[in-house]
Design a protein around this motif. Structure first.
Motif, PDB file in Angstrom:
ATOM      1  N   ILE A 118      17.284  -7.608  -6.378  1.00 45.39           N
ATOM      2  CA  ILE A 118      17.058  -6.530  -7.347  1.00 45.39           C
ATOM      3  C   ILE A 118      15.638  -5.996  -7.198  1.00 45.39           C
ATOM      4  O   ILE A 118      15.403  -4.787  -7.223  1.00 45.39           O
ATOM      5  N   PHE A 119      14.693  -6.894  -7.035  1.00 45.47           N
ATOM      6  CA  PHE A 119      13.298  -6.476  -6.848  1.00 45.47           C
ATOM      7  C   PHE A 119      13.154  -5.615  -5.588  1.00 45.47           C
ATOM      8  O   PHE A 119      12.534  -4.552  -5.615  1.00 45.47           O
ATOM      9  N   CYS A 120      13.723  -6.070  -4.472  1.00 45.01           N
ATOM     10  CA  CYS A 120      13.616  -5.327  -3.209  1.00 45.01           C
ATOM     11  C   CYS A 120      14.288  -3.960  -3.313  1.00 45.01           C
ATOM     12  O   CYS A 120      13.738  -2.946  -2.860  1.00 45.01           O
ATOM     13  N   GLY A 121      15.473  -3.927  -3.909  1.00 47.56           N
ATOM     14  CA  GLY A 121      16.180  -2.662  -4.076  1.00 47.56           C
ATOM     15  C   GLY A 121      15.436  -1.703  -4.986  1.00 47.56           C
ATOM     16  O   GLY A 121      15.350  -0.500  -4.717  1.00 47.56           O
ATOM     17  N   SER A 122      14.867  -2.234  -6.072  1.00 49.93           N
ATOM     18  CA  SER A 122      14.095  -1.398  -6.994  1.00 49.93           C
ATOM     19  C   SER A 122      12.831  -0.871  -6.324  1.00 49.93           C
ATOM     20  O   SER A 122      12.430   0.280  -6.542  1.00 49.93           O
ATOM     21  N   ALA A 123      12.209  -1.703  -5.503  1.00 50.42           N
ATOM     22  CA  ALA A 123      11.023  -1.253  -4.758  1.00 50.42           C
ATOM     23  C   ALA A 123      11.397  -0.136  -3.789  1.00 50.42           C
ATOM     24  O   ALA A 123      10.641   0.835  -3.626  1.00 50.42           O
ATOM     25  N   ALA A 124      12.579  -0.242  -3.170  1.00 53.33           N
ATOM     26  CA  ALA A 124      13.040   0.816  -2.275  1.00 53.33           C
ATOM     27  C   ALA A 124      13.262   2.112  -3.042  1.00 53.33           C
ATOM     28  O   ALA A 124      12.857   3.193  -2.591  1.00 53.33           O
ATOM     29  N   ILE A 125      13.883   2.025  -4.225  1.00 50.56           N
ATOM     30  CA  ILE A 125      14.084   3.211  -5.066  1.00 50.56           C
ATOM     31  C   ILE A 125      12.744   3.865  -5.365  1.00 50.56           C
ATOM     32  O   ILE A 125      12.552   5.069  -5.162  1.00 50.56           O
ATOM     33  N   TRP A 126      11.821   3.070  -5.854  1.00 50.86           N
ATOM     34  CA  TRP A 126      10.517   3.594  -6.239  1.00 50.86           C
ATOM     35  C   TRP A 126       9.819   4.270  -5.059  1.00 50.86           C
ATOM     36  O   TRP A 126       9.336   5.395  -5.169  1.00 50.86           O
ATOM     37  N   ALA A 127       9.780   3.587  -3.920  1.00 53.09           N
ATOM     38  CA  ALA A 127       9.074   4.126  -2.756  1.00 53.09           C
ATOM     39  C   ALA A 127       9.741   5.396  -2.226  1.00 53.09           C
ATOM     40  O   ALA A 127       9.050   6.361  -1.884  1.00 53.09           O
ATOM     41  N   LEU A 128      11.057   5.406  -2.170  1.00 55.66           N
ATOM     42  CA  LEU A 128      11.753   6.579  -1.636  1.00 55.66           C
ATOM     43  C   LEU A 128      11.602   7.799  -2.548  1.00 55.66           C
ATOM     44  O   LEU A 128      11.420   8.920  -2.068  1.00 55.66           O
ATOM     45  N   VAL A 129      11.685   7.570  -3.844  1.00 59.84           N
ATOM     46  CA  VAL A 129      11.524   8.686  -4.779  1.00 59.84           C
ATOM     47  C   VAL A 129      10.067   9.127  -4.830  1.00 59.84           C
ATOM     48  O   VAL A 129       9.753  10.314  -4.749  1.00 59.84           O
ATOM     49  N   ARG A 130       9.162   8.173  -4.909  1.00 59.77           N
ATOM     50  CA  ARG A 130       7.732   8.483  -5.076  1.00 59.77           C
ATOM     51  C   ARG A 130       7.113   9.104  -3.827  1.00 59.77           C
ATOM     52  O   ARG A 130       6.397  10.097  -3.917  1.00 59.77           O
ATOM     53  N   PHE A 131       7.390   8.538  -2.665  1.00 59.53           N
ATOM     54  CA  PHE A 131       6.700   8.975  -1.456  1.00 59.53           C
ATOM     55  C   PHE A 131       7.527   9.886  -0.541  1.00 59.53           C
ATOM     56  O   PHE A 131       6.967  10.621   0.263  1.00 59.53           O
TER      57      PHE A 131
END
Length: 153
Positions: free
Chosen positions: A109-122
């Protein structure tokens, strides 16, 4: 290669089942245990469940509680089915195995959430697409953790 294919296929089927269990348990919880369905909720609009008369802040917190209950029920079922049909149990005692299974899910869940954040943010990716990437990352992380750290293989 054939054995790995069937292992991944069974893992995927169980994962879909666990996801459905998570959603159903969370929805039932949101309707009956910690009522938190808003007026615009699909189940309320369809007349399946009643709308909860709580603030958005309370609804958000209660929804998290419901999701956590769904997560634990789904993970219990997922663990039992994975140890019976996908992986060989016995690397650890059952309690340690289940704790590692849950920890692996939390890590995914942490890894997937980090992917969401990075893809949307950057990358400016649409949220819906980032959710798809989240699922792919979570599935991959969970499979590796479960195959190499939780179960015998």
């Amino acid at each position: 290669m054939g054995g790995l294919f069937w292992q991944i296929l069974k893992y995927g089927v169980i994962g879909v089942l666990a996801t459905l269990i998570n959603l159903v348990v969370a929805a039932l919880c949101a309707a009956y245990v910690w009522p938190c369905l808003g007026a615009d909720d699909a189940f309320v609009r369809l007349g399946v469940f009643a709308r909860a008369d709580v603030s958005d802040a309370a609804r958000a917190l209660l929804a998290v509680y419901c999701n956590l209950v769904g997560f634990f029920v789904a993970n219990l079922v997922c663990w039992l089915l994975n140890r019976k049909y996908v992986f060989a149990p016995g690397r650890h005692g059952w309690l340690v195995e289940y704790a590692l299974f849950l920890a692996g899910s939390g890590f995914a869940i942490f890894c997937g959430s980090a992917a969401i954040w990075a893809l949307v943010r950057f990358q400016g990716m649409q949220t819906t697409y980032s959710f798809v990437v989240n699922v792919m990352v979570s599935v991959a992380v969970n499979f590796v953790v479960r195959k190499f750290f939780v179960f015998k293989g």
